[in-house]
Design a protein around this motif. Structure first.
Motif, short mmCIF file in Angstrom:
data_model
loop_
_atom_site.label_atom_id
_atom_site.label_comp_id
_atom_site.label_asym_id
_atom_site.label_seq_id
_atom_site.Cartn_x
_atom_site.Cartn_y
_atom_site.Cartn_z
N ASP A 123 -5.53 -2.82 5.33
CA ASP A 123 -6.12 -2.84 6.67
C ASP A 123 -5.27 -3.67 7.64
O ASP A 123 -5.17 -3.34 8.82
CB ASP A 123 -7.54 -3.39 6.62
N HIS A 124 -4.65 -4.72 7.15
CA HIS A 124 -3.76 -5.50 8.00
C HIS A 124 -2.62 -4.62 8.52
O HIS A 124 -2.25 -4.69 9.70
CB HIS A 124 -3.16 -6.68 7.21
N PHE A 125 -2.09 -3.78 7.64
CA PHE A 125 -1.02 -2.88 8.05
C PHE A 125 -1.53 -1.87 9.07
O PHE A 125 -0.87 -1.61 10.09
CB PHE A 125 -0.41 -2.14 6.86
N ARG A 126 -2.69 -1.28 8.80
CA ARG A 126 -3.23 -0.27 9.71
C ARG A 126 -3.37 -0.82 11.13
O ARG A 126 -3.15 -0.11 12.12
CB ARG A 126 -4.58 0.24 9.21
N PHE A 127 -3.78 -2.07 11.25
CA PHE A 127 -3.96 -2.68 12.57
C PHE A 127 -2.64 -2.69 13.33
O PHE A 127 -2.58 -2.35 14.52
CB PHE A 127 -4.50 -4.11 12.42
N VAL A 128 -1.55 -3.09 12.66
CA VAL A 128 -0.25 -3.13 13.33
C VAL A 128 0.27 -1.72 13.58
O VAL A 128 0.84 -1.43 14.65
CB VAL A 128 0.76 -3.94 12.49
N GLN A 129 0.06 -0.83 12.64
CA GLN A 129 0.53 0.55 12.81
C GLN A 129 -0.07 1.18 14.07
O GLN A 129 0.60 1.96 14.77
CB GLN A 129 0.18 1.37 11.59
N ALA A 130 -1.31 0.86 14.37
CA ALA A 130 -1.97 1.42 15.55
C ALA A 130 -1.29 0.95 16.84
O ALA A 130 -1.53 1.54 17.91
CB ALA A 130 -3.44 1.02 15.56
N LEU A 131 -0.45 -0.07 16.77
CA LEU A 131 0.26 -0.59 17.94
C LEU A 131 1.68 -0.05 18.05
O LEU A 131 2.42 -0.43 18.96
CB LEU A 131 0.28 -2.12 17.88
N ALA A 177 1.97 -2.21 -12.79
CA ALA A 177 0.89 -1.25 -12.54
C ALA A 177 0.16 -1.59 -11.25
O ALA A 177 -0.18 -0.69 -10.45
CB ALA A 177 -0.08 -1.24 -13.72
N ALA A 178 -0.09 -2.88 -11.00
CA ALA A 178 -0.79 -3.29 -9.79
C ALA A 178 0.04 -2.97 -8.54
O ALA A 178 -0.49 -2.49 -7.53
CB ALA A 178 -1.10 -4.78 -9.85
N TYR A 179 1.34 -3.21 -8.61
CA TYR A 179 2.21 -2.92 -7.46
C TYR A 179 2.30 -1.41 -7.21
O TYR A 179 2.30 -0.98 -6.05
CB TYR A 179 3.60 -3.52 -7.67
N LYS A 180 2.41 -0.65 -8.25
CA LYS A 180 2.46 0.81 -8.06
C LYS A 180 1.21 1.30 -7.34
O LYS A 180 1.29 2.15 -6.44
CB LYS A 180 2.63 1.51 -9.41
N ALA A 181 0.06 0.76 -7.72
CA ALA A 181 -1.19 1.16 -7.06
C ALA A 181 -1.21 0.73 -5.60
O ALA A 181 -1.62 1.49 -4.71
CB ALA A 181 -2.38 0.57 -7.81
N TYR A 187 1.34 3.36 1.30
CA TYR A 187 2.08 4.56 1.74
C TYR A 187 1.10 5.59 2.30
O TYR A 187 1.35 6.18 3.35
CB TYR A 187 2.88 5.14 0.58
N ALA A 188 -0.02 5.80 1.60
CA ALA A 188 -1.03 6.75 2.08
C ALA A 188 -1.59 6.32 3.44
O ALA A 188 -1.98 7.16 4.25
CB ALA A 188 -2.15 6.87 1.06
N ALA A 189 -1.59 5.01 3.69
CA ALA A 189 -2.06 4.49 4.98
C ALA A 189 -1.03 4.70 6.08
O ALA A 189 -1.34 4.47 7.26
CB ALA A 189 -2.41 3.02 4.86
N ASP A 241 10.75 8.82 1.33
CA ASP A 241 10.82 8.39 2.74
C ASP A 241 10.21 7.01 2.96
O ASP A 241 9.99 6.61 4.11
CB ASP A 241 10.15 9.42 3.65
N LEU A 242 9.96 6.26 1.89
CA LEU A 242 9.52 4.88 2.02
C LEU A 242 10.75 3.98 1.89
O LEU A 242 11.35 3.89 0.83
CB LEU A 242 8.50 4.53 0.95
#
Length: 375
Positions: A123-131, A177-181, A187-189, A241-242
Protein backbone atom coordinates in the motif's frame (compact mmCIF):
# COMPACT_ATOMS: atom_id res chain seq x y z
CA UNK A 1 20.54 21.39 -21.30
CA UNK A 2 18.44 18.58 -19.84
CA UNK A 3 18.69 14.80 -20.00
CA UNK A 4 15.91 13.15 -22.04
CA UNK A 5 13.47 11.30 -19.81
CA UNK A 6 13.55 7.53 -19.97
CA UNK A 7 11.09 5.24 -18.17
CA UNK A 8 13.84 2.63 -17.92
CA UNK A 9 15.61 2.95 -14.59
CA UNK A 10 18.04 3.76 -13.10
CA UNK A 11 18.46 7.21 -14.59
CA UNK A 12 21.59 9.21 -15.28
CA UNK A 13 20.44 11.47 -12.42
CA UNK A 14 19.05 9.31 -9.63
CA UNK A 15 18.69 9.02 -5.85
CA UNK A 16 18.97 6.17 -3.39
CA UNK A 17 15.56 6.89 -1.88
CA UNK A 18 15.34 8.28 1.66
CA UNK A 19 14.97 11.97 2.49
CA UNK A 20 15.10 14.03 5.67
CA UNK A 21 11.84 13.82 7.62
CA UNK A 22 10.07 17.15 8.09
CA UNK A 23 9.80 18.28 11.71
CA UNK A 24 6.01 18.01 11.50
CA UNK A 25 6.32 14.33 10.68
CA UNK A 26 8.85 13.69 13.45
CA UNK A 27 6.55 15.34 15.99
CA UNK A 28 3.57 13.36 14.75
CA UNK A 29 5.35 10.06 15.22
CA UNK A 30 6.36 11.04 18.75
CA UNK A 31 2.73 12.00 19.49
CA UNK A 32 1.49 8.70 18.06
CA UNK A 33 3.87 6.66 20.20
CA UNK A 34 2.77 8.66 23.24
CA UNK A 35 -0.88 8.00 22.45
CA UNK A 36 -1.70 11.64 21.76
CA UNK A 37 -2.82 11.00 18.18
CA UNK A 38 -4.27 7.93 16.48
CA UNK A 39 -2.65 5.76 13.84
CA UNK A 40 -5.12 7.23 11.34
CA UNK A 41 -4.07 10.78 12.24
CA UNK A 42 -0.42 9.82 11.86
CA UNK A 43 -1.11 8.25 8.46
CA UNK A 44 -2.88 11.41 7.29
CA UNK A 45 0.16 13.51 8.21
CA UNK A 46 2.45 11.01 6.48
CA UNK A 47 0.27 11.28 3.36
CA UNK A 48 0.52 15.07 3.33
CA UNK A 49 4.29 15.06 3.89
CA UNK A 50 4.84 12.48 1.15
CA UNK A 51 2.75 14.46 -1.34
CA UNK A 52 4.85 17.52 -0.55
CA UNK A 53 8.07 15.51 -0.93
CA UNK A 54 7.02 14.13 -4.30
CA UNK A 55 6.32 17.64 -5.54
CA UNK A 56 9.84 18.60 -4.50
CA UNK A 57 11.29 15.53 -6.21
CA UNK A 58 9.48 16.46 -9.41
CA UNK A 59 10.58 20.09 -9.13
CA UNK A 60 14.17 18.85 -8.75
CA UNK A 61 13.83 17.12 -12.11
CA UNK A 62 13.98 13.57 -10.80
CA UNK A 63 12.64 10.84 -13.05
CA UNK A 64 12.07 8.56 -10.07
CA UNK A 65 9.91 9.37 -7.08
CA UNK A 66 9.94 7.74 -3.66
CA UNK A 67 8.08 8.31 -0.41
CA UNK A 68 11.39 9.22 1.21
CA UNK A 69 10.82 6.25 3.56
CA UNK A 70 8.65 8.66 5.55
CA UNK A 71 6.47 5.85 6.94
CA UNK A 72 9.45 3.97 8.40
CA UNK A 73 11.54 4.21 11.52
CA UNK A 74 14.46 2.55 9.74
CA UNK A 75 15.33 1.70 6.17
CA UNK A 76 15.18 -2.07 6.77
CA UNK A 77 13.61 -3.20 10.03
CA UNK A 78 10.06 -1.94 9.38
CA UNK A 79 10.02 -4.20 6.32
CA UNK A 80 11.08 -7.21 8.40
CA UNK A 81 8.58 -6.52 11.20
CA UNK A 82 5.68 -7.13 8.82
CA UNK A 83 6.64 -10.79 8.26
CA UNK A 84 5.46 -13.67 10.39
CA UNK A 85 8.03 -14.92 12.87
CA UNK A 86 9.72 -11.53 13.40
CA UNK A 87 9.45 -9.39 16.54
CA UNK A 88 11.30 -6.43 18.02
CA UNK A 89 11.81 -4.35 21.14
CA UNK A 90 13.53 -1.05 21.97
CA UNK A 91 17.27 -1.53 22.12
CA UNK A 92 19.36 -1.00 25.23
CA UNK A 93 22.74 -0.76 23.54
CA UNK A 94 22.12 -0.07 19.84
CA UNK A 95 24.45 -0.95 17.00
CA UNK A 96 28.06 0.31 17.10
CA UNK A 97 28.69 3.01 14.50
CA UNK A 98 31.72 5.26 14.23
CA UNK A 99 31.55 7.54 17.32
CA UNK A 100 27.87 6.80 17.94
CA UNK A 101 25.50 3.91 18.70
CA UNK A 102 22.56 3.55 16.30
CA UNK A 103 19.51 3.36 18.55
CA UNK A 104 17.32 1.11 16.44
CA UNK A 105 15.14 -1.69 17.77
CA UNK A 106 16.57 -5.12 18.50
CA UNK A 107 14.91 -7.40 15.94
CA UNK A 108 14.79 -11.18 16.31
CA UNK A 109 12.86 -14.32 15.43
CA UNK A 110 9.96 -15.69 17.44
CA UNK A 111 8.99 -18.29 14.83
CA UNK A 112 9.48 -19.28 11.21
CA UNK A 113 9.80 -16.44 8.69
CA UNK A 114 6.59 -16.32 6.68
CA UNK A 115 4.91 -13.94 4.26
CA UNK A 116 1.47 -12.93 5.43
CA UNK A 117 -1.48 -12.34 3.12
CA UNK A 118 -0.04 -8.98 2.15
CA UNK A 119 2.54 -6.47 3.35
CA UNK A 120 2.05 -2.79 4.32
CA UNK A 121 4.75 -1.75 1.86
CA UNK A 122 2.41 -2.76 -0.97
CA UNK A 123 0.00 0.00 0.00
CA UNK A 124 2.91 2.36 0.62
CA UNK A 125 3.99 1.78 -2.97
CA UNK A 126 0.48 2.25 -4.35
CA UNK A 127 0.27 5.67 -2.69
CA UNK A 128 3.43 6.88 -4.44
CA UNK A 129 2.50 5.23 -7.73
CA UNK A 130 -0.71 7.28 -7.80
CA UNK A 131 1.52 10.39 -7.89
CA UNK A 132 3.38 9.32 -11.03
CA UNK A 133 3.07 11.35 -14.21
CA UNK A 134 4.51 11.12 -17.71
CA UNK A 135 7.90 12.34 -16.41
CA UNK A 136 8.47 10.03 -13.45
CA UNK A 137 8.12 6.48 -12.18
CA UNK A 138 7.74 5.31 -8.58
CA UNK A 139 10.59 3.36 -6.98
CA UNK A 140 10.26 1.13 -3.93
CA UNK A 141 13.27 0.49 -1.70
CA UNK A 142 13.45 -2.58 0.56
CA UNK A 143 16.26 -4.38 2.38
CA UNK A 144 17.93 -7.08 0.31
CA UNK A 145 17.23 -10.74 1.07
CA UNK A 146 20.87 -10.96 2.19
CA UNK A 147 20.22 -8.18 4.70
CA UNK A 148 17.21 -10.09 6.06
CA UNK A 149 19.28 -13.28 6.25
CA UNK A 150 22.21 -11.54 7.90
CA UNK A 151 19.95 -9.99 10.56
CA UNK A 152 19.09 -13.40 11.96
CA UNK A 153 22.25 -15.36 11.08
CA UNK A 154 24.71 -13.03 12.81
CA UNK A 155 26.29 -14.19 16.09
CA UNK A 156 24.27 -11.70 18.20
CA UNK A 157 21.00 -13.28 16.99
CA UNK A 158 22.03 -16.82 16.22
CA UNK A 159 21.08 -18.39 19.56
CA UNK A 160 17.48 -17.22 19.17
CA UNK A 161 17.37 -18.17 15.50
CA UNK A 162 18.43 -21.73 16.32
CA UNK A 163 15.26 -22.16 18.38
CA UNK A 164 13.34 -22.07 15.10
CA UNK A 165 15.84 -23.23 12.47
CA UNK A 166 18.11 -26.24 12.52
CA UNK A 167 20.34 -24.70 9.87
CA UNK A 168 21.07 -21.42 8.12
CA UNK A 169 20.02 -23.13 4.87
CA UNK A 170 16.47 -23.58 6.19
CA UNK A 171 16.37 -19.93 7.24
CA UNK A 172 17.54 -18.89 3.77
CA UNK A 173 14.87 -21.06 2.13
CA UNK A 174 12.07 -19.35 4.09
CA UNK A 175 13.45 -15.88 3.37
CA UNK A 176 13.63 -16.68 -0.35
CA UNK A 177 10.02 -17.89 -0.33
CA UNK A 178 8.86 -14.78 1.55
CA UNK A 179 10.64 -12.45 -0.88
CA UNK A 180 9.26 -14.25 -3.91
CA UNK A 181 5.75 -13.76 -2.53
CA UNK A 182 6.38 -10.09 -1.80
CA UNK A 183 7.89 -9.44 -5.22
CA UNK A 184 4.92 -11.10 -6.91
CA UNK A 185 2.49 -8.91 -4.93
CA UNK A 186 4.31 -5.62 -5.44
CA UNK A 187 4.72 -6.36 -9.14
CA UNK A 188 0.98 -7.05 -9.39
CA UNK A 189 0.43 -3.68 -7.71
CA UNK A 190 2.35 -2.05 -10.59
CA UNK A 191 5.91 -1.75 -9.30
CA UNK A 192 8.52 -1.82 -12.06
CA UNK A 193 11.46 -0.30 -10.15
CA UNK A 194 12.54 -2.22 -7.05
CA UNK A 195 15.74 -1.47 -5.14
CA UNK A 196 17.46 -3.83 -2.70
CA UNK A 197 19.38 -1.96 0.00
CA UNK A 198 22.19 -4.10 1.31
CA UNK A 199 24.65 -3.45 4.14
CA UNK A 200 25.65 -7.11 4.31
CA UNK A 201 28.33 -6.64 1.63
CA UNK A 202 29.57 -3.56 3.47
CA UNK A 203 30.20 -5.71 6.54
CA UNK A 204 31.93 -8.46 4.54
CA UNK A 205 34.54 -6.08 3.15
CA UNK A 206 35.41 -4.52 6.50
CA UNK A 207 38.81 -5.42 8.03
CA UNK A 208 36.91 -6.77 11.06
CA UNK A 209 34.54 -8.94 8.98
CA UNK A 210 35.72 -12.25 10.42
CA UNK A 211 35.04 -10.94 13.91
CA UNK A 212 31.61 -9.60 12.89
CA UNK A 213 30.52 -12.94 11.44
CA UNK A 214 32.35 -15.16 13.93
CA UNK A 215 34.28 -17.02 11.21
CA UNK A 216 37.79 -17.54 9.89
CA UNK A 217 38.93 -16.58 6.38
CA UNK A 218 37.47 -19.73 4.81
CA UNK A 219 34.22 -19.15 6.67
CA UNK A 220 34.06 -15.59 5.35
CA UNK A 221 34.19 -16.93 1.80
CA UNK A 222 31.19 -19.14 2.63
CA UNK A 223 29.39 -16.08 3.99
CA UNK A 224 29.88 -14.35 0.64
CA UNK A 225 28.48 -17.41 -1.13
CA UNK A 226 25.46 -17.44 1.20
CA UNK A 227 24.71 -13.74 0.66
CA UNK A 228 24.93 -14.08 -3.12
CA UNK A 229 22.82 -17.24 -3.10
CA UNK A 230 19.93 -15.82 -1.06
CA UNK A 231 19.79 -12.65 -3.19
CA UNK A 232 19.87 -14.51 -6.49
CA UNK A 233 17.39 -17.19 -5.50
CA UNK A 234 14.90 -14.55 -4.38
CA UNK A 235 15.06 -13.07 -7.89
CA UNK A 236 14.67 -16.31 -9.81
CA UNK A 237 11.67 -16.13 -12.13
CA UNK A 238 11.07 -12.40 -11.64
CA UNK A 239 9.17 -10.64 -14.44
CA UNK A 240 11.37 -9.48 -17.29
CA UNK A 241 10.08 -5.90 -17.09
CA UNK A 242 10.80 -5.51 -13.37
CA UNK A 243 14.03 -3.55 -12.95
CA UNK A 244 15.88 -4.57 -9.80
CA UNK A 245 18.88 -2.64 -8.54
CA UNK A 246 20.88 -2.95 -5.36
CA UNK A 247 22.45 -0.28 -3.20
CA UNK A 248 25.50 -1.32 -1.19
CA UNK A 249 26.02 0.63 2.00
CA UNK A 250 28.58 0.71 4.79
CA UNK A 251 26.19 2.14 7.34
CA UNK A 252 24.35 5.47 7.37
CA UNK A 253 23.06 6.71 10.71
CA UNK A 254 23.08 10.36 11.77
CA UNK A 255 26.00 11.05 9.40
CA UNK A 256 28.01 8.21 10.93
CA UNK A 257 29.21 4.94 9.41
CA UNK A 258 29.70 1.35 10.53
CA UNK A 259 32.11 -0.31 8.09
CA UNK A 260 34.87 0.45 5.62
CA UNK A 261 36.68 -1.23 2.77
CA UNK A 262 36.79 -1.33 -1.02
CA UNK A 263 34.81 -3.66 -3.25
CA UNK A 264 37.86 -5.72 -4.25
CA UNK A 265 37.14 -8.73 -2.05
CA UNK A 266 33.49 -9.06 -3.13
CA UNK A 267 33.82 -8.13 -6.80
CA UNK A 268 33.72 -11.78 -7.92
CA UNK A 269 30.50 -12.32 -5.96
CA UNK A 270 28.50 -9.11 -5.80
CA UNK A 271 29.61 -7.30 -8.95
CA UNK A 272 30.24 -10.25 -11.24
CA UNK A 273 27.40 -12.56 -10.23
CA UNK A 274 24.49 -10.84 -8.46
CA UNK A 275 21.52 -10.99 -10.82
CA UNK A 276 20.42 -7.37 -10.62
CA UNK A 277 20.17 -4.80 -13.39
CA UNK A 278 22.14 -2.06 -11.67
CA UNK A 279 24.45 -1.35 -8.74
CA UNK A 280 24.15 1.81 -6.64
CA UNK A 281 27.65 1.97 -5.15
CA UNK A 282 29.12 4.30 -2.55
CA UNK A 283 32.26 6.09 -3.66
CA UNK A 284 32.09 9.27 -1.60
CA UNK A 285 35.32 8.92 0.37
CA UNK A 286 38.42 6.80 0.88
CA UNK A 287 36.47 4.18 2.88
CA UNK A 288 34.95 2.96 -0.39
CA UNK A 289 38.22 2.15 -2.13
CA UNK A 290 38.97 2.62 -5.82
CA UNK A 291 37.07 1.99 -9.04
CA UNK A 292 39.17 -0.99 -10.18
CA UNK A 293 36.64 -3.64 -8.99
CA UNK A 294 34.09 -2.18 -11.43
CA UNK A 295 35.92 -4.10 -14.18
CA UNK A 296 34.03 -7.16 -12.89
CA UNK A 297 30.59 -5.69 -13.72
CA UNK A 298 29.14 -7.58 -16.71
CA UNK A 299 28.47 -5.68 -19.92
CA UNK A 300 24.98 -4.25 -20.09
CA UNK A 301 24.56 -3.68 -16.37
CA UNK A 302 24.48 -0.14 -15.01
CA UNK A 303 26.60 1.30 -12.23
CA UNK A 304 25.21 4.28 -10.36
CA UNK A 305 28.16 6.12 -8.85
CA UNK A 306 27.46 7.50 -5.38
CA UNK A 307 29.96 10.35 -5.55
CA UNK A 308 28.05 13.05 -3.65
CA UNK A 309 27.97 12.35 0.08
CA UNK A 310 24.80 12.58 2.14
CA UNK A 311 26.77 12.55 5.39
CA UNK A 312 27.97 16.17 5.20
CA UNK A 313 26.42 19.50 4.19
CA UNK A 314 29.64 20.48 2.41
CA UNK A 315 28.90 20.65 -1.31
CA UNK A 316 31.35 18.90 -3.59
CA UNK A 317 32.78 20.81 -6.53
CA UNK A 318 31.26 19.99 -9.87
CA UNK A 319 34.69 19.57 -11.41
CA UNK A 320 35.78 16.98 -8.85
CA UNK A 321 32.64 14.89 -9.40
CA UNK A 322 33.05 15.04 -13.18
CA UNK A 323 36.68 14.05 -12.80
CA UNK A 324 35.79 10.97 -10.77
CA UNK A 325 33.20 9.90 -13.36
CA UNK A 326 36.00 10.06 -15.94
CA UNK A 327 38.12 7.84 -13.69
CA UNK A 328 35.32 5.28 -13.39
CA UNK A 329 34.96 5.33 -17.17
CA UNK A 330 38.26 3.44 -17.39
CA UNK A 331 36.41 0.38 -16.04
CA UNK A 332 32.77 0.82 -17.13
CA UNK A 333 31.63 2.47 -20.39
CA UNK A 334 30.11 5.92 -19.89
CA UNK A 335 26.79 4.74 -21.34
CA UNK A 336 26.56 2.23 -18.47
CA UNK A 337 27.29 4.80 -15.74
CA UNK A 338 24.84 6.98 -13.80
CA UNK A 339 25.15 9.34 -10.85
CA UNK A 340 23.42 9.66 -7.47
CA UNK A 341 24.10 10.73 -3.90
CA UNK A 342 26.13 8.09 -2.05
CA UNK A 343 23.22 6.98 0.16
CA UNK A 344 19.87 8.16 1.40
CA UNK A 345 19.63 11.34 3.44
CA UNK A 346 17.79 9.67 6.31
CA UNK A 347 18.20 5.92 6.56
CA UNK A 348 16.55 6.25 9.97
CA UNK A 349 14.12 8.82 11.31
CA UNK A 350 16.90 10.85 12.93
CA UNK A 351 18.36 11.71 9.52
CA UNK A 352 21.82 12.94 8.65
CA UNK A 353 23.41 16.18 9.84
CA UNK A 354 22.35 18.61 7.15
CA UNK A 355 19.34 20.79 6.47
CA UNK A 356 16.62 20.21 3.90
CA UNK A 357 18.01 23.08 1.83
CA UNK A 358 21.46 21.46 1.92
CA UNK A 359 19.88 18.13 0.99
CA UNK A 360 18.26 19.60 -2.12
CA UNK A 361 21.49 21.40 -3.02
CA UNK A 362 23.14 17.96 -3.15
CA UNK A 363 20.37 16.65 -5.40
CA UNK A 364 20.71 19.72 -7.63
CA UNK A 365 24.46 19.15 -7.93
CA UNK A 366 23.88 15.56 -9.06
CA UNK A 367 21.48 16.81 -11.73
CA UNK A 368 23.85 19.53 -12.96
CA UNK A 369 26.76 17.12 -13.24
CA UNK A 370 24.63 14.49 -15.00
CA UNK A 371 23.43 17.08 -17.51
CA UNK A 372 26.99 18.17 -18.18
CA UNK A 373 28.31 14.62 -18.63
CA UNK A 374 25.39 12.90 -20.38
CA UNK A 375 23.13 15.74 -21.49
Amino acid sequence: MSIPYDKKTPHRFDVVGSFLRPERLKRARIDWKAGRISAEELAAIEDECIRDLVEKEKAAGLGVITDGEFRRETWHLDFMWAFGGVDHRPTKEGLPFHDEAAKIDDTYLVGKVAYRDSHPFIDHFRFVQALEDERCVAKLTIPAPAQFFEQFAMPFNLEGTRRHYASKEELADDIVAAYKAFIADVYAAGCRDLQFDDCSWGMVIDPHAEQFFGVDSAGLERVKEDLLDVNNRALEGRPADLTVSTHVCRGNFHSTWACEGGYDDVADFLLACENVDAFFLEFDDARSGGFEPLAKVPAGKKVVLGLVTTKSPVLESKGSVVGRIREAEHYVPLESLCLSPQCGFASCEIGNKLTEDEQWAKVRLVREVAEEVWG
